[in-house]
Design an enzyme around this catalytic site. Structure first.
Site, mmCIF file in Angstrom:
data_model
loop_
_atom_site.group_PDB
_atom_site.id
_atom_site.type_symbol
_atom_site.label_atom_id
_atom_site.label_comp_id
_atom_site.label_asym_id
_atom_site.label_seq_id
_atom_site.Cartn_x
_atom_site.Cartn_y
_atom_site.Cartn_z
ATOM 1 N N LYS A 16 9.625 38.877 -28.052
ATOM 2 C CA LYS A 16 10.636 38.286 -27.130
ATOM 3 C C LYS A 16 10.852 37.421 -28.066
ATOM 4 O O LYS A 16 10.623 36.198 -27.520
ATOM 5 C CB LYS A 16 8.963 38.401 -25.925
ATOM 6 N N CYS A 41 9.613 21.312 -33.776
ATOM 7 C CA CYS A 41 7.626 21.231 -33.488
ATOM 8 C C CYS A 41 7.004 20.163 -34.447
ATOM 9 O O CYS A 41 6.504 19.140 -33.969
ATOM 10 C CB CYS A 41 7.107 22.434 -33.697
ATOM 11 N N GLU A 48 6.829 14.819 -25.799
ATOM 12 C CA GLU A 48 8.293 15.560 -27.540
ATOM 13 C C GLU A 48 8.910 15.212 -26.245
ATOM 14 O O GLU A 48 8.993 16.083 -24.990
ATOM 15 C CB GLU A 48 7.325 16.716 -27.064
#
Length: 501
Positions: A184, A293, A394
């Site tokens: 996905k 990330c 973040e």
């Protein structure tokens, strides 16, 4: 080879289930937007629960199909090496699709696509190296051994920043283990995944081994994780999404790996070379427009070189060329989505309101291309303290926080003082200091005098809220296997059934 391949102006992409492209059962689609223009350029199928069920059943059937179930591990490895060759042959085409979807530099995406085959070669080589063991036992007359079997159907849920690379981190070891997979991708970057999946059929993988569902997380990701025939979930994305996946998987006791966010420190000691560390800082946060990330979004600088570092950093990024990611001269592209643009700009306001000093950037750029693209200046904040939101949360954009420290112990304390622990770096010419930092830093990956280096040979993953499990390296294949212990009675008598022996 795909040299000279060009992309049509309008494209439509369907699901990929059981070896074939197929529209969503409800016939719905959603738009994919070009970050350079802000306009839709393709439509992708909008899957729902019925499509999830079809894909998972296809993967489950493929798992039981002798064409996949009974293939030798060596032949499975050969298929993986073949698909690696095909990815290399189609690297330019796949990279072009990724750039159109997420706006990252063509140089970066093409570099990734040319590197991705190495994962399939590596794990293809490991496929027939999985060995059980004969176990000596105190049970007289028993021959005991273990064997390792595929865990089953794997759901791989991947983000928009490096779709094919981060999918490969999951897909390659899962296939090497003999699993089947339902992927996905993010609704913001799905087009390359459909074309990517076709290569597995071309390589000779049986139908249903690799499937792709496109659409929204609540309509596809949630029912996929909850599906009773899915045995394991591998997720890369944000902390909120990761926690939702973890909770849903726990309902059915499914194994998970979660690679989540980070607020990684890039630590610059007083003895570091200014020119080198400026390049390292830029690489850590601006080379991917901050959309990674492992971004080094906090630079911790010793107070004795702070001013010199900031001055050189600002001069360096002032020369950076922001623009069309397909232009080889471009160094910084747009952010991937309109929502991400809004988020980045909102953190500029937040940081300013908290007392940080805007040393460079902070504005949307409307003088590039059509003027409607999602471009933002590379942004640097100084006078940042580690309790500010800009230092703790973040952002996933080109925003760098510069924080002073006075000694090694303070740097370590600041570096570890976030909920995250994905990556960290230290820049120093002192070997003893380097080892002190690598031992003390709470991060799954630590670089010394480098940043953003990863390898298929090496585990990658986070501490704390940055996730669970690892991806990469020899051990990763074991995450997609389950161990079976076998007892064979070599004796001539059956023991007393009322005594456990």
């Amino acid at each position: 080879m795909d040299e000279g391949w060009t992309l049509a102006e309008t494209q439509r992409f369907n699901l990929f289930i059981n070896g074939q492209e197929t529209p969503a059962q409800a016939g719905e689609t959603l738009d994919s937007f070009d970050p350079v223009t802000g306009a839709p350029w393709a439509s992708i199928a909008r899957a729902r629960a019925a499509d999830v069920d079809a894909a998972v059943i296809a993967a489950s059937d493929a798992l039981a199909n002798p064409a996949w179930r009974d293939i030798s591990a060596s032949d499975r490895g050969a298929l993986m090496r073949r698909v690696g060759d095909l990815i290399l042959e189609n690297a330019e085409r796949l990279a072009t699709l990724e750039v159109r979807d997420n706006g990252k530099l063509m140089a970066e995406m093409l570099g990734q696509l040319r590197y991705i085959p190495q994962y399939y070669y590596y794990y293809g080589g490991l496929a027939d190296k999985v060995e059980g063991a004969v176990i000596p036992t105190e049970k007289t007359g028993m021959f005991v051994y273990t064997e390792h079997e595929p865990i089953g159907v794997v759901a791989a849920i991947t983000p928009w920043n490096s779709p094919l690379l981060l999918t490969t981190w999951k897909l390659a070891p899962a296939l090497a283990a003999g699993c089947t997979v339902v992927i996905k991708p993010s609704e913001h970057a799905s087009t390359s995944m459909i074309e990517f999946a076709k290569l597995f059929t071309e390589a000779g993988f049986p139908p249903g081994v690799v499937n792709v569902l496109t659409g929204y997380g609540d309509e596809v990701g949630a029912p996929l994780v909850a599906h009773p025939k899915v045995n394991r979930v591998a997720f890369t994305g944000g902390e909120v999404g990761g926690k939702a996946v973890y909770k849903a998987a726990a309902e059915r006791l499914k194994g998970v790996s979660l690679e989540l966010g980070g607020k990684s420190p890039n630590i610059i000691c007083a003895d570091a070379d200014i020119e080198q560390v400026v390049k390292g800082a830029v690489s850590g946060i601006f080379a991917a427009t901050g959309q990674t990330c492992m971004a080094g979004s906090r630079v911790l600088v010793h107070e004795s070189i702070h001013d010199a570092f900031v001055a050189r950093l600002v001069d360096f990024i002032a020369e950076a060329r922001v623009g069309d990611p397909t232009d080889p001269k471009t160094q910084i592209g747009p952010v991937a989505t309109k929502d991400q643009l809004r988020k980045v700009l909102s953190y500029v306001d937040i940081a300013t309101s908290e007392g940080a000093h805007l040393a460079f950037g902070g504005k949307q750029l409307t003088d590039i291309g059509t003027g409607n693209g999602w471009f933002v200046e590379p942004t640097v904040f100084t006078n940042v303290t580690n309790d500010m939101r800009v230092a703790q949360e973040e952002i996933f954009g080109p925003v760098l926080s510069v924080i002073k420290f006075s000694d090694d112990d303070e740097a370590i304390r600041i570096a570890n003082d976030t909920p995250y622990g994905l990556a960290a770096a230290v820049w120093t010419n002192d070997v003893a200091r380097a080892f002190k930092f690598t031992k003390a830093l709470e991060a799954g990956t630590v670089w010394v005098n480098a940043y953003r280096v990863v390898s298929y040979t090496t585990p990658f993953g986070g501490f704390k809220n940055s996730g669970l499990g690892r991806e990469g390296g020899q051990e990763m294949i074991k995450e997609y296997l389950q161990t079976k212990s076998v007892y064979v009675n070599l004796g001539k008598t059956t023991p007393n059934p009322f005594v456990l022996g």
